[in-house]
Design an enzyme around this catalytic site. Structure first.
Site, short mmCIF file in Angstrom:
data_model
loop_
_atom_site.label_atom_id
_atom_site.label_comp_id
_atom_site.label_asym_id
_atom_site.label_seq_id
_atom_site.Cartn_x
_atom_site.Cartn_y
_atom_site.Cartn_z
N TYR A 136 0.63 -1.01 0.02
CA TYR A 136 0.17 0.06 -0.07
C TYR A 136 1.06 1.15 -0.05
CZ TYR A 136 -4.07 3.08 1.43
OH TYR A 136 -4.97 3.82 1.36
N PHE A 173 -9.78 19.77 -24.20
CA PHE A 173 -9.93 18.44 -24.11
C PHE A 173 -11.27 17.91 -23.57
CE2 PHE A 173 -9.87 13.63 -23.08
CZ PHE A 173 -10.08 13.18 -24.25
N THR A 174 -12.06 17.07 -23.91
CA THR A 174 -13.30 17.04 -23.30
C THR A 174 -13.49 16.80 -21.70
OG1 THR A 174 -13.17 14.42 -23.50
CG2 THR A 174 -14.30 15.73 -25.25
N ASP A 201 -0.34 18.98 -20.85
CA ASP A 201 -1.07 17.62 -21.07
C ASP A 201 0.07 16.95 -21.84
OD1 ASP A 201 -2.45 15.21 -21.76
OD2 ASP A 201 -4.43 16.43 -21.67
N LYS A 249 -2.34 6.46 -22.55
CA LYS A 249 -1.96 6.72 -23.80
C LYS A 249 -0.26 6.82 -23.86
CE LYS A 249 -5.28 9.79 -26.05
NZ LYS A 249 -6.25 8.79 -26.11
N ARG A 262 -15.90 12.71 -32.83
CA ARG A 262 -15.32 14.22 -32.38
C ARG A 262 -15.98 14.98 -32.99
NH1 ARG A 262 -12.48 12.31 -27.87
NH2 ARG A 262 -14.66 12.39 -27.30
N PHE A 277 -21.83 12.19 -24.75
CA PHE A 277 -21.43 11.24 -25.64
C PHE A 277 -21.23 9.74 -25.23
CE2 PHE A 277 -16.79 11.27 -24.81
CZ PHE A 277 -16.68 12.55 -24.26
N1 F0G Z 1 -6.02 14.45 -22.30
C1 F0G Z 1 -5.88 13.90 -23.41
C2 F0G Z 1 -5.12 14.53 -24.49
C3 F0G Z 1 -6.56 12.68 -23.85
O1 F0G Z 1 -6.54 12.17 -24.92
C4 F0G Z 1 -7.23 12.24 -22.87
C5 F0G Z 1 -7.93 10.84 -23.05
C6 F0G Z 1 -7.27 12.61 -21.52
C7 F0G Z 1 -6.58 13.77 -21.41
C8 F0G Z 1 -8.06 11.87 -20.37
O2 F0G Z 1 -7.33 10.59 -19.97
O3 F0G Z 1 -8.61 8.88 -20.41
O4 F0G Z 1 -6.88 8.52 -18.91
O5 F0G Z 1 -8.78 9.96 -18.23
N2 F0G Z 1 -8.13 10.49 -24.26
C9 F0G Z 1 -8.88 9.11 -24.75
C10 F0G Z 1 -9.24 9.24 -26.18
C11 F0G Z 1 -10.08 9.02 -23.92
O6 F0G Z 1 -9.79 8.35 -26.42
O7 F0G Z 1 -8.76 10.09 -26.85
P1 F0G Z 1 -7.71 9.39 -19.38
#
Ligand code: F0G
Length: 482
Positions: free
Chosen positions: A80, A132-133, A223, A266, A389, A455
């Site tokens: 832990y 980013f979303t 990011d 990623k 997208r 979405f």
């Molecule tokens: N920032 C970027 C540029 C991303 O592409 C993503 C995730 C995140 C933050 C969030 O990271 O998914 O680990 O919580 N992108 C995925 C995509 C969901 O399909 O483009 P996460």
């Protein structure tokens, strides 16, 4: 990958890996695909992978792991607190990203949550190259907004600008002058800007943003989820960096930011996420939130096996043969599609090939979600799942008015070292057929619309029985082929 020349003169990306563990895929008949997407309310997030041939939804958590990552997972130190697995990952972050202080989080959006909660106040404005979303959702949750300051032409579908992810420096200065430094918690630069087609920024631009940040005394947050690919494209496209190794470029990039966060799903072909910095004061603000929301400081909501995979994966981010693979396959997919007349985002970016749904389906109005409709149509005719997208991934303002997306894209993700070239050729072939039959594609409308990140869980229906017409035309043209 770049350097191999073929005697035939043909330009094809050559794999510098071999496949030793495989997963069987299903290519179910189009009638089954129709039932599956119908049962999934015409939202392809709802599909089961049993009904999918090529899953091009995302690269997130879907990149192939290396033999070294898999073997490292076996030696995980289950503890832990004070786990050796975390220490190994921490060393990797110091070596590769050049940041001494590391906070683990279960994935990228968790890092965004911690950062937003720590630094963003109601009424603040966060200048960024693009949103980013999930980042936007966290900023809005704090009662703040983002200001998108991309360079002119960044959202043009077809372009020869190698760095569409660049921030416009004059717009940045004007934004700071207008909003005031007290209202800006930080500037955010996203490597390989996801939502405009995985488009990189240049090192020159990042340096210029840094200068502005220094001038006004504002933090710079990066990011770094798609950092490796952005670094690779700097090497390929920015001549000052041609001679440098990927490792040098990566470290230079992260060195320009005060705070670096990432989705390891990623960045390191694994799971997880993290935030790192050399600034003790920033670390001290965020650290108490990690045990509260994520888990103790040495696991952050992740299994130690995942952390071991991250520890190895972070070094692999500096390996050009690993990072270039997806980028070069995407280039092949985009170039081949453009040759068939299909409107694609150019120059090819990273993470996936991006089809211009507005150009593909000009007859579908934006409020009937052309990119979502194209995702459904492509799934029907191929079993390939892409990701919408566009406006479907957008939101409504407080008055219920839909914010139309700047671009209507269907993203076809190409996770690292997962697909073969014949599979990529299949995608181009089915996309070509669909383009020739594009007038069959119709719109979509919500039958259930969640308020946040709609979405993911939204339910839709076609505005007419167009999906059945695609099935019928497919059968006419392809006979009993799958
Ligand atoms: N920032 C970027 C540029 C991303 O592409 C993503 C995730 C995140 C933050 C969030 O990271 O998914 O680990 O919580 N992108 C995925 C995509 C969901 O399909 O483009 P996460």
């Amino acid at each position: 990958m770049q350097q191999v020349k073929f005697f035939s003169g043909e330009q094809i990306p050559l794999e510098l890996h071999k496949v030793r563990i495989v997963q069987k895929l299903n290519l179910v008949p189009i009638e089954r695909r129709y039932d599956a997407i119908n049962d999934g309310f015409f939202n392809d997030y709802m599909l089961s992978t049993n009904d999918i041939y090529l899953d091009m939804l995302t690269d997130s958590g879907c990149n192939a792991m290396s033999d070294n990552q898999l073997s490292a997972m076996m030696r995980a130190d289950d503890a832990y607190a004070g786990s050796q697995s975390f220490e190994r990952f921490h060393h990797g972050v110091i070596d590769v990203l050049g940041k001494k202080l590391l906070l683990p989080c279960h994935q990228g959006r968790a890092a965004e949550h911690i950062i937003a909660k720590s630094f963003v106040k109601p009424g603040n404005v966060v200048p960024c190259n693009y949103h980013f979303t999930t980042f936007l959702a966290h900023v809005q949750e704090q009662g703040a907004t983002v200001r998108e300051l991309l360079c002119d032409g960044a959202t043009d579908i077809s372009s020869d600008n190698p760095f569409k992810g660049n921030m416009d420096i004059d717009k940045l200065k004007a934004c700071i002058e207008e909003v005031g430094t007290d209202n800006i918690p930080f500037i955010r630069m996203e490597a390989s800007t996801n939502l405009i087609g995985g488009q990189p920024f240049s090192m020159r631009n990042l340096m210029d943003v840094r200068k502005v940040a220094d001038h006004y005394g504002i933090l710079l947050v990066m990011d770094a989820s798609l950092l490796g690919e952005n670094a690779y494209l700097i090497k390929m496209r920015e001549k000052e960096w041609k001679q440098n190794s990927l490792a040098e470029i990566l470290k230079m990039m992260t060195g320009l930011a005060d705070l670096v966060y990432f989705s390891a799903r990623k960045l390191t072909s694994s799971r997880g996420g993290g935030i790192c910095t050399n600034r003790q004061d920033l670390y001290d603000v965020m650290a108490p939130l990690i045990p509260e929301y994520e888990g103790f400081l040495t696991y952050g909501g992740m299994s130690v096996r995942e952390i071991e995979a991250m520890a190895v994966g972070i070094y692999e981010t500096t390996d050009e043969t690993v990072i270039s693979q997806s980028v070069e396959f995407i280039k092949y997919l985009v170039d081949s599609s453009v040759k068939c007349g299909i409107p694609m985002v150019t120059p090819p970016g990273v993470l996936g090939a991006h089809v211009d749904a507005a150009g593909f389906c000009p007859h579908i109005p934006q409020n009937e979600y052309p990119a979502g409709a194209l995702a459904v149509a492509l799934y029907l005719c191929s079993g390939v799942r892409g990701m919408e997208r566009g406006t479907l991934s957008s939101f409504r303002d407080e008055n219920g008015v839909e914010k139309m997306a700047d671009m209507e894209l269907l993203r076809l993700a190409v996770p690292r070292r997962v697909f073969t070239l014949s599979q990529i050729k299949y995608v181009v072939d089915r996309l070509h057929w669909l383009y020739e039959n594009r007038e069959l594609i119709g719109g979509l409308r919500f039958t259930y619309e969640p308020k946040v990140l709609r979405f993911f869980l939204g339910k839709l229906e076609p505005t007419s029985d167009w999906p059945r017409k695609i099935v019928a035309k497919f059968r006419k043209d392809f006979g009993d082929s799958l």
